[in-house]
Enzyme design. Structure first.
Site, PDB file in Angstrom:
ATOM      1  N   ASP A  32      28.907  55.280  17.874  1.00 43.95           N
ATOM      2  CA  ASP A  32      29.193  53.850  18.024  1.00 43.95           C
ATOM      3  C   ASP A  32      28.109  53.099  18.782  1.00 43.95           C
ATOM      4  O   ASP A  32      27.691  52.013  18.391  1.00 43.95           O
ATOM      5  CB  ASP A  32      30.519  53.651  18.762  1.00 43.95           C
ATOM      6  CG  ASP A  32      31.687  53.786  17.823  1.00 43.95           C
ATOM      7  OD1 ASP A  32      31.431  54.095  16.646  1.00 43.95           O
ATOM      8  OD2 ASP A  32      32.824  53.582  18.269  1.00 43.95           O
ATOM      9  N   SER A  81      36.247  36.845  42.165  1.00 45.07           N
ATOM     10  CA  SER A  81      36.954  35.619  41.845  1.00 45.07           C
ATOM     11  C   SER A  81      36.736  34.644  43.018  1.00 45.07           C
ATOM     12  O   SER A  81      35.953  34.953  43.908  1.00 45.07           O
ATOM     13  CB  SER A  81      38.418  35.999  41.676  1.00 45.07           C
ATOM     14  OG  SER A  81      39.136  34.897  41.300  1.00 45.07           O
ATOM     15  N   LYS A 117      34.346  23.213  38.747  1.00 42.32           N
ATOM     16  CA  LYS A 117      34.824  24.539  38.368  1.00 42.32           C
ATOM     17  C   LYS A 117      35.251  24.462  36.907  1.00 42.32           C
ATOM     18  O   LYS A 117      36.225  23.782  36.571  1.00 42.32           O
ATOM     19  CB  LYS A 117      35.998  24.945  39.259  1.00 42.32           C
ATOM     20  CG  LYS A 117      36.498  26.338  38.979  1.00 42.32           C
ATOM     21  CD  LYS A 117      37.484  26.746  40.050  1.00 42.32           C
ATOM     22  CE  LYS A 117      38.048  28.123  39.815  1.00 42.32           C
ATOM     23  NZ  LYS A 117      38.614  28.357  38.507  1.00 42.32           N
ATOM     24  N   ARG A 138      34.442  39.664  32.520  1.00 41.76           N
ATOM     25  CA  ARG A 138      34.711  40.066  33.894  1.00 41.76           C
ATOM     26  C   ARG A 138      35.484  41.395  33.966  1.00 41.76           C
ATOM     27  O   ARG A 138      35.269  42.217  34.826  1.00 41.76           O
ATOM     28  CB  ARG A 138      35.515  38.996  34.619  1.00 41.76           C
ATOM     29  CG  ARG A 138      35.641  39.364  36.084  1.00 41.76           C
ATOM     30  CD  ARG A 138      36.978  39.024  36.684  1.00 41.76           C
ATOM     31  NE  ARG A 138      37.327  37.666  36.469  1.00 41.76           N
ATOM     32  CZ  ARG A 138      37.226  36.740  37.390  1.00 41.76           C
ATOM     33  NH1 ARG A 138      36.733  37.025  38.544  1.00 41.76           N
ATOM     34  NH2 ARG A 138      37.636  35.520  37.118  1.00 41.76           N
ATOM     35  N   CYS A 402      71.306  43.704  43.754  1.00 44.58           N
ATOM     36  CA  CYS A 402      71.430  45.162  43.854  1.00 44.58           C
ATOM     37  C   CYS A 402      72.629  45.536  44.719  1.00 44.58           C
ATOM     38  O   CYS A 402      72.998  46.698  44.812  1.00 44.58           O
ATOM     39  CB  CYS A 402      70.153  45.784  44.422  1.00 44.58           C
ATOM     40  SG  CYS A 402      69.968  45.535  46.197  1.00 44.58           S
ATOM     41  N   CYS A 430      66.207  49.524  46.497  1.00 45.50           N
ATOM     42  CA  CYS A 430      66.757  48.403  45.725  1.00 45.50           C
ATOM     43  C   CYS A 430      66.097  48.464  44.350  1.00 45.50           C
ATOM     44  O   CYS A 430      64.875  48.452  44.243  1.00 45.50           O
ATOM     45  CB  CYS A 430      66.434  47.074  46.398  1.00 45.50           C
ATOM     46  SG  CYS A 430      66.634  45.643  45.311  1.00 45.50           S
TER      47      CYS A 430
END
Ligand code: IVH
Length: 672
Positions: A32, A81, A117, A138, A402, A430
């Site tokens: 590949d 980020s 941005k 990313r 719960c 829980c």
């Protein structure tokens, strides 16, 4: 690189031969990677040359040998980020924080570079000797997907640099679809960002080329080149190399400047031909950026100031209670679907019990809902004039579904009860908290199990296939293959990705457990301290002394220690922990092997002239050393800053015979 048309023709013949093998005979005689390389070379040549009209172009061929999957490639440097700021105070805090970190006096005007941005998809481009050789998405920040072919189809991305003809350069930026062009393809996608993402991830790049993608370059990473010293200068270099640079970039020098710039750009936002969702502020000088360094997921030297949210009106159909990973009961309004800024919203958070009380929010109310970027939409206001006469106050449940009684914790610092009601954190006891913990366990920053996203966890949980995290390692894949929407291949892929992630580093494993107050940073501190799972196991014995020692760690305090104790005092949690350890291969924390402070410990007292405590700590850690919170026999150096050192600490260190460094000795030590 293909030199001329005759080499191009020769190589194209080879490619066509392999296509034939593959399609006509179902065999692959080339791996590949080599096939992809060949294809990229040819596509590259076509982009940059005039091909005779009678020649079939590779970009016109249909039915390529498809690459099975985008291959994963490690980013040269983590692709981070940005931290988000939602109001002016967050920005003022950021500005103060970086000034403090750099130990700049308040009258020093630190220059920031402000840019819009762009709301698109980030990509990292690698140029070697002036040629574009690779483009990555990313991905998880550490590994990106190789989407070179798709990026090659973006006309804004230069395939060759104009001036920088030697060495390596990595350019990072945002791929987006201009609004004017989105109209033509808007039936298929909810917004331009989704469309950009979808088309970049097309397996066949010829499909990508049909979508009008554009690219804004906004940055680089530090490599060993001395192109320039500042972000503002770097953008000019990129411009002269043929990149598209956003024209609103500007240097800002003080808080006033910052907010004026923000308001100016927000006022023209709707007239731009691309989506933006805020302003990014970056420390302009690269040297200062380097000094500030990074946190786990974002750089310390930049922040995104998000634009105020877009709003819509809707009606609350119902209020449901969601249980978070740490037991918080979050009320969520189920609302009549409403389109807010191109996204259909049908759920909006009501935050917590106190917020519902304060705003008197009720089922049936007409409300204003706001949505800002990728943040969960929220109910901001109730229109009480539209309230029906028989409406009733919402009664917040006092029990977790719960069955456990819920509590409100008392905050010792604020001396108030928390606004949030919680199912007391019994961890995996829980079952609803457990479901959220499983989602956290498989998530990107934790175990990162591909193919096991939140929705799949939810489905598997409903079907009783995964009720505890360790169930992931006993899944019956034949059964999964038969589930609706699955099939053999997907089940096989899931099995592979589960197996692939079984080898995990100690700090990531600690983070994956989802213990309250133990985020990525703290998990790293603990990983570094315990080094191997064998030692971390000691916490299970509830031996007081293993917990006491943790107080020494800078960053770990009472809150974290109590949370660890609480987690390991519970038998269900212990069982989950043991089962996970059994199924995984947990590698030791990767200790730094190089650095001048390897195995050395430091403590600081008193303020220093040239740097903040945080920066000093970062320097020690970057060089492989540790910073301790209190003097002990394990301490190697006590650094005494000139301004107000704690006499008690100095005396303690002297009694213990620890080496004491004055501020000037410290500077000499780090910069001999
Ligand atoms: S600088 C180290 N500048 O926003 C991270 N990012 O939410 C530096 N983005 O991952 C990023 N426009 O994909 C930067 N002018 C800009 C940007 C920008 C859009 C994206 C980028 C980043 C994301 C964070």
């Amino acid at each position: 690189m293909i030199k001329d048309i005759s080499e191009y023709k020769k190589k194209k013949k080879i490619l066509i031969k392999h296509n034939k093998y593959y399609y006509d005979h179902n065999v692959s005689k080339i791996d590949d990677a080599s096939y992809d390389k060949l294809k990229i070379e040819l596509l590259n040549f076509e982009k940059n040359s005039i091909i005779p009209v009678n020649e079939i172009k590779v970009s016109d061929l249909v039915g390529y040998k498809p690459s099975k999957k985008f291959s994963k490639v490690k980013h040269y440097e983590r692709m981070l980020s940005l931290d988000n700021a939602f109001d002016k105070n967050d920005i003022i805090d950021f500005y103060k924080r970086i000034n403090n970190y750099l130990n700049f006096k308040s009258n020093f005007r630190l220059e920031l570079f402000a840019e819009p941005k762009i709301d698109g998809i980030s990509a990292s481009l690698k140029y070697i000797n002036g040629n574009l050789v690779q483009g990555l998405s990313r991905g998880d920040g550490e590994y990106g997907e190789d989407i070179t072919e798709n990026l090659l189809t973006v006309s804004d991305i230069p395939k060759k640099l104009k001036k920088l003809k030697s060495g390596e350069l990595i350019v990072r930026g945002e791929v987006y679809i201009p609004r004017s062009k989105f109209n033509h393809i808007s039936e298929k996608f909810a917004n331009p960002r989704n469309a950009a993402s979808g088309s970049l991830r097309q397996k066949d790049a010829t499909n990508t080329s049909k979508i009008p993608l554009s690219f804004f370059a906004y940055g680089t990473i530090f490599m060993n080149h001395d192109l320039c010293n500042k972000q503002s200068e770097f953008l000019n270099i990129l411009k002269s190399e043929g990149f598209q640079i956003n024209s609103f970039g500007q240097i800002v020098k003080n808080e006033d400047d910052l907010f004026k710039n923000y308001e100016k750009i927000e006022s023209v936002r709707s007239q731009l031909d691309y989506d933006i969702d805020g302003i990014v502020y970056k420390v302009d000088e690269f040297k200062l950026q380097q000094r500030l360094g990074n946190l786990t997921n974002s750089p310390r030297w930049a922040i995104a100031h998000k634009f105020s949210a877009e709003k819509g009106i809707s009606k609350i159909k119902n209020i449901e209670i969601q249980i978070g990973r740490t037991g918080a009961l979050t009320p969520v309004a189920k609302i009549n679907p409403v389109n807010i800024g191109g996204v259909t919203v049908s759920n909006a958070t009501l935050h917590n019990e106190d917020e519902i009380k304060r705003k008197d929010i009720r089922i049936g109310d007409t409300v204003i809902v706001q949505r800002a970027g990728d943040v969960i939409p929220q109910v901001v206001q109730v229109d009480k004039s539209k309230r029906e006469k028989n409406s009733k106050k919402f009664l917040f449940p006092k029990k977790c579904p719960c069955g456990f009684e819920t509590i409100k914790e008392f905050n010792k610092i604020t001396k108030k009860y928390d606004a949030v009601r919680r199912c007391p954190d019994r961890g995996y006891e829980c079952n609803l908290i457990t479901k959220e913990k499983i989602k956290h366990y498989v998530s990107k920053d934790a175990m990162n199990i591909e193919g096991l996203g939140k929705k799949v966890v939810e489905n598997f949980w409903e079907m009783n296939l995964v009720k505890l995290p360790q169930d992931i390692y006993n899944l019956n894949f034949d059964k999964i293959a038969k589930l609706e929407g699955w099939g053999k291949l997907s089940a096989e892929n899931l099995k592979k990705s589960i197996n692939k992630t079984k080898k995990i580093s100690l700090d990531k494993f600690i983070y994956s457990l989802g213990i309250r107050h133990i985020g990525q940073e703290n998990a790293k501190i603990l990983g570094k301290y315990f080094q191997s799972i064998k030692f971390f196991n000691k916490l299970m014995t509830e031996n007081e002394s293993s917990y006491k020692d943790l107080f020494e760690l800078d960053g770990i305090g009472e809150t974290q220690i109590n949370s660890l104790k609480n987690f390991f005092s519970n038998n269900t949690n212990k069982k989950v922990f043991k089962e996970l350890v059994k199924n995984l291969s947990i590698s030791d924390f990767k200790m730094q092997l190089k650095g001048k402070f390897i195995n050395k410990t430091f403590m600081f007292t008193g303020g220093m002239e040239k740097m903040s405590r945080s920066e000093a700590k970062q320097i020690v850690e970057n060089e492989g050393g540790k910073v301790l919170g209190s003097p002990s026999k394990k301490l190697d150096y006590l650094v005494i800053g000139d301004s107000k050192p704690t006499v008690k600490k100095v005396n303690q260190a002297k009694d213990l015979g620890i080496k004491i460094l004055k501020e000037k000795d410290w500077y000499k030590l780090i910069n001999p």
